[in-house]
Design a protein around this motif. Structure first.
Motif, mmCIF file in Angstrom:
data_model
loop_
_atom_site.group_PDB
_atom_site.id
_atom_site.type_symbol
_atom_site.label_atom_id
_atom_site.label_comp_id
_atom_site.label_asym_id
_atom_site.label_seq_id
_atom_site.Cartn_x
_atom_site.Cartn_y
_atom_site.Cartn_z
ATOM 1 N N LEU A 210 39.850 -26.649 3.540
ATOM 2 C CA LEU A 210 39.384 -26.797 2.164
ATOM 3 C C LEU A 210 39.730 -28.170 1.599
ATOM 4 O O LEU A 210 40.848 -28.668 1.751
ATOM 5 N N LYS A 211 38.754 -28.757 0.894
ATOM 6 C CA LYS A 211 38.971 -30.034 0.207
ATOM 7 C C LYS A 211 38.955 -29.856 -1.315
ATOM 8 O O LYS A 211 39.796 -30.395 -2.021
ATOM 9 N N GLU A 212 37.978 -29.100 -1.808
ATOM 10 C CA GLU A 212 37.858 -28.832 -3.246
ATOM 11 C C GLU A 212 37.181 -27.479 -3.425
ATOM 12 O O GLU A 212 36.508 -26.981 -2.511
ATOM 13 N N SER A 213 37.318 -26.901 -4.628
ATOM 14 C CA SER A 213 36.664 -25.611 -4.894
ATOM 15 C C SER A 213 36.316 -25.481 -6.366
ATOM 16 O O SER A 213 36.865 -26.185 -7.224
ATOM 17 N N VAL A 214 35.389 -24.556 -6.643
ATOM 18 C CA VAL A 214 35.043 -24.174 -8.013
ATOM 19 C C VAL A 214 35.164 -22.659 -8.107
ATOM 20 O O VAL A 214 34.682 -21.938 -7.224
ATOM 21 N N GLN A 215 35.803 -22.183 -9.155
ATOM 22 C CA GLN A 215 35.949 -20.750 -9.393
ATOM 23 C C GLN A 215 35.216 -20.378 -10.677
ATOM 24 O O GLN A 215 35.618 -20.775 -11.771
ATOM 25 N N PHE A 216 34.123 -19.628 -10.515
ATOM 26 C CA PHE A 216 33.377 -19.085 -11.653
ATOM 27 C C PHE A 216 33.885 -17.659 -11.870
ATOM 28 O O PHE A 216 33.888 -16.860 -10.931
ATOM 29 N N ASN A 217 34.268 -17.324 -13.104
ATOM 30 C CA ASN A 217 34.682 -15.947 -13.331
ATOM 31 C C ASN A 217 34.757 -15.629 -14.807
ATOM 32 O O ASN A 217 34.610 -16.507 -15.667
ATOM 33 N N TYR A 218 34.992 -14.353 -15.057
ATOM 34 C CA TYR A 218 35.140 -13.846 -16.428
ATOM 35 C C TYR A 218 36.595 -13.834 -16.868
ATOM 36 O O TYR A 218 36.934 -14.145 -17.997
#
Length: 621
Positions: A210-218
């Motif tokens: 892993l280099k980067e991530s995005v977390q979409f959530n409520y």
């Protein structure tokens, strides 16, 4: 119509409009609350006798402050009021008392008998004034509970912590045919976790560097989320996409202060009472790129003893340099649709990620994206989002079947919004027309088609691994339920014996259409969208406009992409067979209709007659 039971007395209203919300007590300390995406009603005091006034529609009103106390909560109470009540009940349990004599017990059962599931909402609210209301039973006082646990009906492993090999997924035992997985559940037999995934595994080096991530959530618990990343990835840049505003946004930002690698992207919610309910991960690796679409919030409780669904994309490789922007799309146009969904956020924080997606080859994707974004849409834009998007895909990519009216549609969800005073207002009209679309010839609703709705009963919750607190993730409120008793005739129990997960309450949401014998599926959808107009959208202006309040995201499986006419249903989905072509439906088919004694779980009323698996009762006030 007045109902009286263990839930207390309440009155059915025939109006959803122009209701003044109840005023919270002046001395109430403001809790860390958050509006649940499918339950936006005002929460009244949940002692057994609510005020006999009609409550506002979940589609049109904000929530007021709940009346249960939160001073003793030792950890952040994250999410909806129902989740807060669950957290409070876990740390302040009320023990069930068995000291009543048989005569008293019989009297109590007679006075607190079940509530009738009437199909009529016609009786006036004034009916309560014509009766002699019984004195409400006060909620039992909370007693200090010894740190002693009762014997669990689920076996000795119920109370055990995760074993050392719990987080070690074996890729050879996973079935990648559909790339649809369930989450791991603590306290069940090991074989029922084979081929399932925990968030620690999803973020592990097993799937990429892993280099980067995005977390979409409520809903987020940031300290917990950070710990789910392995140590070697724990300081890699993360963007959190959320829908928080004002005080709740400030609390979220405060959570992230110790973590300099976390940035935020606020989703624009331009229509009142909408929520950012999408649950997605974008993972950028040294080896490529991956998308995860799931049903779990980013909090520990959602990954512990609940049933959740996960779609994990293949590892997408980088395209050759200089490839055109349209390169690397799949036959399902997943790349195009994902970019369009991200574009709808109008967020500069996501622009770099959109460029990265364009640089990767997503052609191996075998699912269709079904998204909802807030707005009022007309013309061709009406079919981009919500249930009209699903209708369009079912029209274009499914084939008519013989005796189509005998193929039932099945909806399974963890929250319910306001459907209106009768089924023709939305559910059996535009939404059923969408779910029964089968090829281009499907031009109208199929009134003869059965619609089976799977939602946990009170007994499902009571006997679950978590006991009554599991109901905190099932926020169907009394204010909504009392206006739509007609809906309850559709309900079927949560039963998942073939997957070993009947005791793990569902937070997953699935929709499908099955053959009359339930051995085949013509399509299957796993999504964040619960049963509500806010999530799926509703037609306006004589069906010339589509209005959607919330962000939602799911994936649609259609047999043609898999070179099949229909999906065979996998009869026993655990232990997982890597070669199986059966679709792993996460609950038993056919669904089991509620018995005469079953009642749908309603979170904001007390349940005091029978103990749960921890020996406790449920007192939300």
């Amino acid at each position: 119509m007045t109902q009286e039971s263990q839930y207390g007395k309440w009155t059915l209203s025939d109006s959803d409009d122009d209701v003044v919300p109840p005023t919270p007590p002046k001395d109430l300390k403001k809790p860390n609350t958050k509006l649940d995406p499918e339950r936006k009603t005002n929460v009244v005091h949940t002692a057994p006798k609510p005020k006999p006034k009609s409550e506002p529609s979940p589609e049109h009103k904000q929530t007021s402050e709940p009346t249960f106390k939160t001073e003793k909560i030792s950890a952040p109470a994250l999410g909806s009021e129902a989740r807060q009540a669950a957290h409070f009940n876990r740390i302040n349990p009320v023990k069930h008392e068995n000291s009543s004599s048989p005569a008293v017990k019989r009297k109590r059962e007679s006075e607190e008998g079940g509530w009738d599931l009437s199909s009529s909402d016609d009786e006036a609210t004034s009916s309560t004034s014509k009766t002699n209301p019984k004195k409400p039973v006060k909620s039992p006082p909370r007693k200090k509970v010894e740190d002693k646990r009762p014997p669990s009906p689920h076996g000795a492993s119920y109370y055990k912590e995760e074993p050392s090999d719990f987080f070690e997924a074996n890729l050879s035992t996973m079935n990648h045919t559909y790339r649809f997985y369930l989450n791991k559940v603590t306290g069940i037999e090991k074989k029922y976790n084979t081929g399932a995934l925990h968030i620690k595994e999803i973020l592990s080096p097993m799937f990429g560097t892993l280099k980067e991530s995005v977390q979409f959530n409520y809903c987020f618990d940031i300290p917990w989320m950070v710990k789910q990343y392995p140590p070697e990835f724990r300081d890699k840049p993360v963007i959190i996409v959320h829908g928080e505003k004002r005080e709740s946004k400030a609390r979220l930002l405060q959570q992230a202060q110790p973590y300099s690698h976390i940035r935020f992207c606020q989703a624009k919610l331009d229509i009142a009472f909408g929520t950012h309910h999408t649950k997605m991960m974008l993972l950028w690796y040294e080896e490529g790129f991956r998308v995860i679409i799931l049903t779990s919030n980013m909090i520990q409780a959602d990954w512990y003893q609940k049933t959740q669904g996960i779609w994990m994309s293949p590892l997408y490789p980088r395209l050759p340099e200089g490839s055109p922007e349209t390169a690397g799309d799949s036959p399902t146009h997943f790349k195009r649709d994902l970019l369009e969904y991200l574009r709808a956020y109008r967020a500069p924080e996501l622009s770099e990620w959109m460029e990265r997606i364009k640089e990767h080859n997503l052609s191996e994707t075998k699912i269709y994206l079904i998204g909802s974004t807030p707005g009022r849409f007309q013309g061709a834009d009406m079919e981009k989002w919500g249930h009209l998007r699903l209708r369009k895909l079912l029209s274009e990519h499914t084939c008519p079947v013989q005796n189509a009216e005998e193929w039932p549609v099945i909806g399974q969800f963890s929250s319910i919004g306001s459907m209106g005073l009768d089924k023709t207002k939305w559910l059996a009209a535009e939404f059923q027309r969408t779910l029964t679309t089968q090829g281009k010839a499907s031009s109208s609703s199929s009134p003869g088609t059965s619609m089976l709705l799977v939602y946990p009963s009170v007994d499902n919750v009571r006997t679950s691994l978590e006991g009554y607190p599991a109901g905190g993730s099932l926020p169907y409120s009394i204010q909504t339920a009392q206006r739509q008793l007609w809906l309850h005739s559709y309900f079927h129990r949560w039963k998942a014996e073939t997957s070993g997960r009947s005791s793990a309450m569902p937070h997953i949401k699935t929709y499908m259409r099955a053959s009359p014998d339930f051995s085949q599926l013509s399509w299957f959808l796993v999504t964040s969208a619960n049963l509500s107009k806010a999530a799926w959208g509703a037609l306006e202006k004589n069906n010339t406009q589509m209005m959607v309040r919330s962000y939602e995201l799911g994936v649609l499986y259609l047999p043609t992409i898999f070179n099949m006419k229909t999906f065979p249903v996998e009869k026993n989905i655990f232990p997982v067979s890597s070669s199986s072509t059966g679709f792993p439906v996460p609950f038993d088919l056919p669904p089991q209709q509620y018995s005469g004694k079953d009642r749908p779980w309603i979170w904001n009323i007390p349940y005091t007659q029978a103990p749960d698996t921890h020996g406790n009762i449920w007192v939300p006030s």
